[in-house]
Design an enzyme around this catalytic site. Structure first.
Site, PDB file in Angstrom:
ATOM      1  N   ASN A  13      48.771  37.127  38.967  1.00 34.29           N
ATOM      2  CA  ASN A  13      47.952  37.993  39.824  1.00 34.29           C
ATOM      3  C   ASN A  13      48.446  37.796  41.248  1.00 34.29           C
ATOM      4  O   ASN A  13      48.163  36.781  41.876  1.00 34.29           O
ATOM      5  CB  ASN A  13      46.472  37.589  39.697  1.00 34.29           C
ATOM      6  CG  ASN A  13      45.579  38.347  40.664  1.00 34.29           C
ATOM      7  OD1 ASN A  13      45.999  39.334  41.266  1.00 34.29           O
ATOM      8  ND2 ASN A  13      44.345  37.877  40.827  1.00 34.29           N
ATOM      9  N   LYS A  15      47.697  39.402  43.950  1.00 30.49           N
ATOM     10  CA  LYS A  15      46.740  39.705  45.026  1.00 30.49           C
ATOM     11  C   LYS A  15      47.428  40.572  46.096  1.00 30.49           C
ATOM     12  O   LYS A  15      48.257  41.406  45.744  1.00 30.49           O
ATOM     13  CB  LYS A  15      46.149  38.405  45.574  1.00 30.49           C
ATOM     14  CG  LYS A  15      45.607  37.527  44.426  1.00 30.49           C
ATOM     15  CD  LYS A  15      44.765  36.377  44.844  1.00 30.49           C
ATOM     16  CE  LYS A  15      44.336  35.594  43.590  1.00 30.49           C
ATOM     17  NZ  LYS A  15      43.396  34.532  43.865  1.00 30.49           N
ATOM     18  N   HIS A  98      37.502  40.597  38.927  1.00 32.98           N
ATOM     19  CA  HIS A  98      37.951  39.335  39.534  1.00 32.98           C
ATOM     20  C   HIS A  98      36.896  38.860  40.529  1.00 32.98           C
ATOM     21  O   HIS A  98      36.257  39.673  41.206  1.00 32.98           O
ATOM     22  CB  HIS A  98      39.300  39.549  40.241  1.00 32.98           C
ATOM     23  CG  HIS A  98      39.927  38.262  40.673  1.00 32.98           C
ATOM     24  ND1 HIS A  98      39.527  37.607  41.804  1.00 32.98           N
ATOM     25  CD2 HIS A  98      40.884  37.504  40.108  1.00 32.98           C
ATOM     26  CE1 HIS A  98      40.232  36.491  41.926  1.00 32.98           C
ATOM     27  NE2 HIS A  98      41.073  36.405  40.906  1.00 32.98           N
ATOM     28  N   GLU A 100      37.083  37.695  43.400  1.00 40.42           N
ATOM     29  CA  GLU A 100      37.271  38.175  44.787  1.00 40.42           C
ATOM     30  C   GLU A 100      36.721  39.595  44.945  1.00 40.42           C
ATOM     31  O   GLU A 100      36.200  39.952  45.996  1.00 40.42           O
ATOM     32  CB  GLU A 100      38.753  38.089  45.176  1.00 40.42           C
ATOM     33  CG  GLU A 100      39.155  36.647  45.452  1.00 40.42           C
ATOM     34  CD  GLU A 100      40.623  36.332  45.207  1.00 40.42           C
ATOM     35  OE1 GLU A 100      41.448  37.259  45.125  1.00 40.42           O
ATOM     36  OE2 GLU A 100      40.932  35.132  45.081  1.00 40.42           O
ATOM     37  N   GLU A 170      37.598  32.257  34.496  1.00 40.45           N
ATOM     38  CA  GLU A 170      38.034  31.641  35.750  1.00 40.45           C
ATOM     39  C   GLU A 170      36.824  31.057  36.480  1.00 40.45           C
ATOM     40  O   GLU A 170      36.065  31.812  37.112  1.00 40.45           O
ATOM     41  CB  GLU A 170      38.682  32.681  36.667  1.00 40.45           C
ATOM     42  CG  GLU A 170      39.907  33.338  36.107  1.00 40.45           C
ATOM     43  CD  GLU A 170      40.766  33.955  37.214  1.00 40.45           C
ATOM     44  OE1 GLU A 170      41.894  33.499  37.391  1.00 40.45           O
ATOM     45  OE2 GLU A 170      40.290  34.857  37.913  1.00 40.45           O
ATOM     46  N   GLY A 176      42.079  29.144  43.608  1.00 40.51           N
ATOM     47  CA  GLY A 176      42.726  28.939  44.903  1.00 40.51           C
ATOM     48  C   GLY A 176      42.333  27.645  45.604  1.00 40.51           C
ATOM     49  O   GLY A 176      42.607  27.479  46.793  1.00 40.51           O
ATOM     50  N   SER A 213      43.614  27.666  39.668  1.00 37.37           N
ATOM     51  CA  SER A 213      44.503  26.584  40.095  1.00 37.37           C
ATOM     52  C   SER A 213      45.459  26.096  38.999  1.00 37.37           C
ATOM     53  O   SER A 213      45.735  24.905  38.895  1.00 37.37           O
ATOM     54  CB  SER A 213      43.697  25.414  40.670  1.00 37.37           C
ATOM     55  OG  SER A 213      43.041  25.829  41.855  1.00 37.37           O
TER      56      SER A 213
HETATM   57  P1  PGA Z   1      44.763  30.623  41.608  1.00 33.97           P
HETATM   58  O1  PGA Z   1      44.137  32.103  41.415  1.00 33.97           O
HETATM   59  O2  PGA Z   1      45.734  30.428  40.487  1.00 33.97           O
HETATM   60  O3  PGA Z   1      45.407  30.674  42.958  1.00 33.97           O
HETATM   61  O4  PGA Z   1      43.631  29.660  41.541  1.00 33.97           O
HETATM   62  C1  PGA Z   1      43.741  32.551  40.149  1.00 33.97           C
HETATM   63  C2  PGA Z   1      43.194  33.935  40.261  1.00 33.97           C
HETATM   64  O5  PGA Z   1      42.684  34.306  41.331  1.00 33.97           O
HETATM   65  O6  PGA Z   1      43.239  34.701  39.287  1.00 33.97           O
END
Ligand code: PGA
Length: 254
Positions: A13, A15, A98, A100, A170, A176, A213
């Protein structure tokens, strides 16, 4: 849309990162690993790069998808992108729900449900993200939260549609932050999600991938855990060498 479920998925992903040139360079770098991979390699690119990537990526065994879409088929929605436009640009899948999007753009389970239905109608494979916040995790409310997200986001979707959906678990507090969940605990949660999906009438073959992560050091522990069908990777998917390494790690696991 993917017809048969792959045995394992490695999904990046990106982003809001990568120009077209950067994205093409990424594909070139991971191509040798992707071409020989048994896992399905998927990259959720920015809208602007989907068309330029999709033809080349397919030849390299990589599916290109989007990170969001509108729930309407078309209309006067300035700045929005419809499922059929993504399909037209070569997208094969779309990430929906997601955290976010839920947190920063106030997306509700109800909206996500409409988006999933629209994606299925447009033959885009939905990856539905679910996950609990840190407070919910601490309060022992994880299963309750996941159940509500699953039942609301998948409401009214028949068995045939459900079989096309990939679920990405997740934990929000792991995204993140560098605080990934222990693979054994993630595996237990995946098993609970499997039971919830069965109760909802799914036929037990829905793939559930883990995100939060994931990096080249912990990927193997998730990939070898029961009930974890793959990975959704944010930060570590931005670096082609790291992403290629994770693809290669997945080859070691039967
Ligand atoms: P990350 O993000 O691997 O940076 O934790 C995962 C995601 O947002 O799908």
């Amino acid at each position: 849309m993917a017809k048969a479920a792959a045995s394992r998925y490695i999904v990046g992903n990106w982003k809001m990162y990568k120009t077209i040139e950067e994205a093409l360079h990424f594909i070139d770098t991971i191509a040798p690993s992707a071409q020989k991979s048994k896992a399905k390699i998927m990259l959720a690119a920015p809208f602007t790069a989907i068309k330029s990537l999709s033809d080349k990526a397919k030849a390299d065994n990589i599916a290109i998808g989007a990170q969001n879409m509108n729930d309407a088929s078309e209309g006067a929605f300035t700045g929005e992108v419809a499922a059929r436009m993504l399909k037209d640009a070569g997208a094969e899948f779309v990430i929906l729900g997601h955290s976010e999007r839920r947190t920063l753009y106030s997306e509700t389970n109800d909206l996500i449900n409409r988006k999933i239905k629209r994606a299925l109608e447009s033959e885009l494979q939905p990856i539905l993200c679910i996950g609990e916040s840190y407070d919910e995790h601490q309060a022992g409310a994880t299963e309750e939260v996941l159940k509500l997200q699953l039942t609301s986001c998948l409401q009214g979707i028949e068995k045939q549609g459900l079989s096309q959906v990939i679920i990405a678990y997740e934990p929000i507090w792991a995204i993140g932050t560098g605080l990934s969940l222990d693979a054994k605990i993630a595996s237990q949660t995946h098993k609970s999600i499997q039971s919830m999906l069965k109760e909802m009438g799914a036929d037990g073959k829905i793939s559930i991938i883990y995100g939060g992560s994931v990096n080249a050091s912990n990927a193997e522990s998730f990939l070898s855990a029961d009930a974890i069908s793959g990975l959704l990777i944010g930060s570590a998917s931005l670096h082609p060498e790291t992403f290629a390494k994770i693809i290669e790690l997945s080859q070691n696991i039967g």
